[in-house]
Design an enzyme around this catalytic site. Structure first.
Site, PDB file in Angstrom:
ATOM      1  N   SER A 110      -8.311  -0.585  -9.949  1.00 10.71           N
ATOM      2  CA  SER A 110      -8.402   0.250 -11.144  1.00 10.71           C
ATOM      3  C   SER A 110      -8.517   1.684 -10.639  1.00 10.71           C
ATOM      4  O   SER A 110      -7.795   2.075  -9.715  1.00 10.71           O
ATOM      5  CB  SER A 110      -9.603  -0.172 -11.992  1.00 10.71           C
ATOM      6  OG  SER A 110      -9.685   0.612 -13.147  1.00 10.71           O
ATOM      7  N   GLY A 130      -0.086   4.437   1.383  1.00 13.35           N
ATOM      8  CA  GLY A 130      -1.430   4.778   0.896  1.00 13.35           C
ATOM      9  C   GLY A 130      -2.482   3.706   1.092  1.00 13.35           C
ATOM     10  O   GLY A 130      -2.614   3.114   2.166  1.00 13.35           O
ATOM     11  N   LYS A 138      -5.432   1.583 -16.519  1.00 15.03           N
ATOM     12  CA  LYS A 138      -6.423   1.175 -15.522  1.00 15.03           C
ATOM     13  C   LYS A 138      -7.652   0.512 -16.174  1.00 15.03           C
ATOM     14  O   LYS A 138      -8.329  -0.301 -15.540  1.00 15.03           O
ATOM     15  CB  LYS A 138      -6.857   2.381 -14.684  1.00 15.03           C
ATOM     16  CG  LYS A 138      -5.767   2.890 -13.750  1.00 15.03           C
ATOM     17  CD  LYS A 138      -5.361   1.825 -12.737  1.00 15.03           C
ATOM     18  CE  LYS A 138      -4.493   2.383 -11.616  1.00 15.03           C
ATOM     19  NZ  LYS A 138      -4.094   1.345 -10.651  1.00 15.03           N
ATOM     20  N   SER A 183       3.327  -0.676   1.273  1.00 13.88           N
ATOM     21  CA  SER A 183       4.120   0.210   2.136  1.00 13.88           C
ATOM     22  C   SER A 183       3.575   1.625   2.183  1.00 13.88           C
ATOM     23  O   SER A 183       4.115   2.479   2.877  1.00 13.88           O
ATOM     24  CB  SER A 183       5.578   0.230   1.653  1.00 13.88           C
ATOM     25  OG  SER A 183       5.661   0.801   0.361  1.00 13.88           O
ATOM     26  N   TYR A 223      -2.622   6.812 -18.170  1.00 11.55           N
ATOM     27  CA  TYR A 223      -3.126   6.239 -16.917  1.00 11.55           C
ATOM     28  C   TYR A 223      -4.490   5.572 -17.116  1.00 11.55           C
ATOM     29  O   TYR A 223      -4.697   4.422 -16.701  1.00 11.55           O
ATOM     30  CB  TYR A 223      -3.219   7.347 -15.857  1.00 11.55           C
ATOM     31  CG  TYR A 223      -3.788   6.903 -14.532  1.00 11.55           C
ATOM     32  CD1 TYR A 223      -3.030   6.131 -13.653  1.00 11.55           C
ATOM     33  CD2 TYR A 223      -5.088   7.260 -14.151  1.00 11.55           C
ATOM     34  CE1 TYR A 223      -3.544   5.729 -12.435  1.00 11.55           C
ATOM     35  CE2 TYR A 223      -5.609   6.856 -12.931  1.00 11.55           C
ATOM     36  CZ  TYR A 223      -4.838   6.087 -12.068  1.00 11.55           C
ATOM     37  OH  TYR A 223      -5.358   5.688 -10.873  1.00 11.55           O
ATOM     38  N   ARG A 255       9.072  -1.549  -3.460  1.00 13.48           N
ATOM     39  CA  ARG A 255      10.503  -1.493  -3.772  1.00 13.48           C
ATOM     40  C   ARG A 255      11.339  -0.942  -2.616  1.00 13.48           C
ATOM     41  O   ARG A 255      12.281  -1.569  -2.174  1.00 13.48           O
ATOM     42  CB  ARG A 255      10.739  -0.615  -5.013  1.00 13.48           C
ATOM     43  CG  ARG A 255      10.255  -1.224  -6.312  1.00 13.48           C
ATOM     44  CD  ARG A 255      10.177  -0.159  -7.394  1.00 13.48           C
ATOM     45  NE  ARG A 255       9.339   0.967  -6.943  1.00 13.48           N
ATOM     46  CZ  ARG A 255       9.183   2.090  -7.605  1.00 13.48           C
ATOM     47  NH1 ARG A 255       9.807   2.284  -8.734  1.00 13.48           N
ATOM     48  NH2 ARG A 255       8.397   3.038  -7.127  1.00 13.48           N
ATOM     49  N   ASP A 274      10.661  -4.994  -7.677  1.00 13.15           N
ATOM     50  CA  ASP A 274      10.107  -4.049  -8.651  1.00 13.15           C
ATOM     51  C   ASP A 274       9.108  -4.801  -9.521  1.00 13.15           C
ATOM     52  O   ASP A 274       9.483  -5.624 -10.342  1.00 13.15           O
ATOM     53  CB  ASP A 274      11.233  -3.460  -9.511  1.00 13.15           C
ATOM     54  CG  ASP A 274      10.684  -2.480 -10.547  1.00 13.15           C
ATOM     55  OD1 ASP A 274       9.453  -2.244 -10.576  1.00 13.15           O
ATOM     56  OD2 ASP A 274      11.506  -1.946 -11.329  1.00 13.15           O
ATOM     57  N   GLY A 301       2.246  -2.933  -3.057  1.00 10.06           N
ATOM     58  CA  GLY A 301       2.088  -1.514  -2.733  1.00 10.06           C
ATOM     59  C   GLY A 301       1.685  -1.346  -1.278  1.00 10.06           C
ATOM     60  O   GLY A 301       1.105  -0.332  -0.902  1.00 10.06           O
TER      61      GLY A 301
END
Ligand SMILES: NC(=O)c1ccc[n+]([C@@H]2O[C@H](COP(=O)([O-])OP(=O)(O)OC[C@H]3O[C@@H](n4cnc5c(N)ncnc54)[C@H](OP(=O)(O)O)[C@@H]3O)[C@@H](O)[C@H]2O)c1
Ligand SMILES: *[C@@H]1O[C@H](CO)[C@@H](O)[C@H](O)[C@H]1NC(C)=O
Ligand SMILES: *[C@@H]1O[C@H](CO)[C@@H](O)[C@H](O)[C@H]1NC(C)=O
Length: 335
Positions: free
Chosen positions: A178, A47, A196, A45, A192, A68, A99, A43
């Site tokens: 988490s 935030g 988590k 790429s 969700y 992805r 992915d 992740g």
């Protein structure tokens, strides 16, 4: 009377011991170095993951980004290179498009390739994840599964690959993301919160397994964080979920990433930002690993009082839900 004095004495001794431990742990705190080491950020790429990648690169780490979308990966790579250029580093950035909610073999291949070019992974940060906040009966089976696939299984399988080489190196750091929503089940988060929460127990079990191998495990519990993913989930978020989660405030990805890195490098099991984050992680510590004297003592002394405060929060959350329910009922009546 005698007993009361005894109690006060005990209390004072405990407080004194607590203060002493706090001081010694503060003074002897060792933090690990990532200069020249391989840090892989899933992740990476966008935030929180992108912020982690930037800050790790600024500390001199060779960084691998995994996500992805290739265009966003390219942009992120350029952004991280810019950061390295600014601090005059010689470290590098590479990316892989995979992915993580898909084929497990592809994950294994990716880890092998990444280690071929940057060497064994020293730190893995599992930031890839998503939240699809919808009411229980509105969420589709595919949406339930995607959250479990990326948030839980993705983190599980990437870490499984990476742990193999970490054990051989006899060193390493694994970070899971988490959420405060993994510590309490919130309206709109049935899928969700479950995904988590699963991450937390996986991390606790893994912590116990890999400790003899000099590998540490950290779980980050971000409150609402201003990221592209957060903007996206807000488009469909039920009003109740919005009102309830807003209570913990909105944080920047850079602040969350900074805290995450500091806590992971000092071997802290739980990492969070803000006062509500502190309250929830302290209160929900349960049987989680004890990784610092300071957090252990705050858990011992604050769990009870925080549980009292939680009653107020729960009352407030439930009255938000009730109010929105009544609004819906009365608007139906007036139709
Ligand atoms: N923002 C918040 O308020 C908040 C609060 C608590 C916890 N968190 C957690 O923090 C983590 C990061 O969140 P964020 O807000 O920074 O998210 P974000 O901005 O949406 O970034 C998510 C990253 O994960 C990647 N990703 C998503 N699905 C993937 C998949 N199937 N395979 C590989 N990569 C995938 C995305 O790239 P691609 O889409 O190109 O794959 C992107 O790089 C998530 O686990 C999230 O649940 C966020
Ligand atoms: C990793 O980064 C260091 C600088 O921090 C650099 O000297 C080294 O060559 C890099 N390793 C690889 C495999 O690129
Ligand atoms: C444990 O790992 C750290 C780096 O994370 C390293 O400095 C230390 O030497 C390792 N200890 C052992 C006993 O291998």
């Amino acid at each position: 009377m005698m007993e009361l004095c005894c109690l006060i004495d005990c209390g004072l001794v405990c407080l004194g011991l607590g203060a002493l431990c706090f001081l010694t742990s503060y003074l002897t705190r060792k933090t690990k170095e990532i200069r020249g080491k391989h840090v892989l950020v899933t992740g990476g790429s966008s935030g929180i993951g992108l912020s982690v990648a930037q800050q790790a690169a600024a500390k001199g780490a060779n960084v691998t980004l995994v996500a992805r979308n290739v265009k966003r990966l390219e942009e992120a790579q350029m952004a991280v290179e810019k950061t390295i250029h600014k601090v005059g580093g010689a470290n590098k950035v590479q990316y892989y498009s995979v992915d993580l909610g898909g084929d497990v073999n592809a994950i294994g291949e990716m880890v092998k390739e990444a280690e071929k070019s940057f060497g064994p992974i020293y730190m893995l940060v599992n930031c890839a994840g998503l939240s699809i906040p919808l009411k229980f009966e509105d969420i589709s089976p595919a949406q339930v599964k995607t959250q479990m696939d990326v948030n839980f299984f993705g983190s599980f399988f990437v870490s499984q690959e990476v742990v193999k080489s970490m054990k051989q190196q006899n060193e390493g750091i694994i970070v899971f993301i988490s959420s405060l929503g993994g510590l309490l089940g919130l309206y709109g988060f049935t899928a969700y919160s479950a995904s988590k929460a699963a991450v937390i127990k996986m991390a606790e079990a893994l912590h116990m397994e890999v400790k003899p191998y000099n590998i540490s495990v950290t779980v980050s519990f971000p409150p609402d964080t201003d990221t592209p993913g957060f903007v996206e989930e807000n488009k469909i978020k039920p009003v109740e979920t919005k009102l309830i989660s807003e209570a913990a405030g909105l944080f920047s990805a850079d602040d969350v990433a900074k805290k995450l890195l500091a806590d992971a490098l000092s071997g802290e099991f739980m990492s969070t930002s803000g006062i509500d984050g502190f309250m929830l992680t302290t209160m929900c510590a349960g049987m989680s690993p004890i990784t610092s004297i300071t957090s252990f003592f705050s858990q011992v002394f604050l769990m009870g009082p925080f549980r009292v405060i939680s009653a107020f929060y729960l009352w407030q959350f439930n009255s938000i839900v009730k109010k929105e329910y009544q609004k819906r009922v009365s608007s139906k009546k007036s139709e």
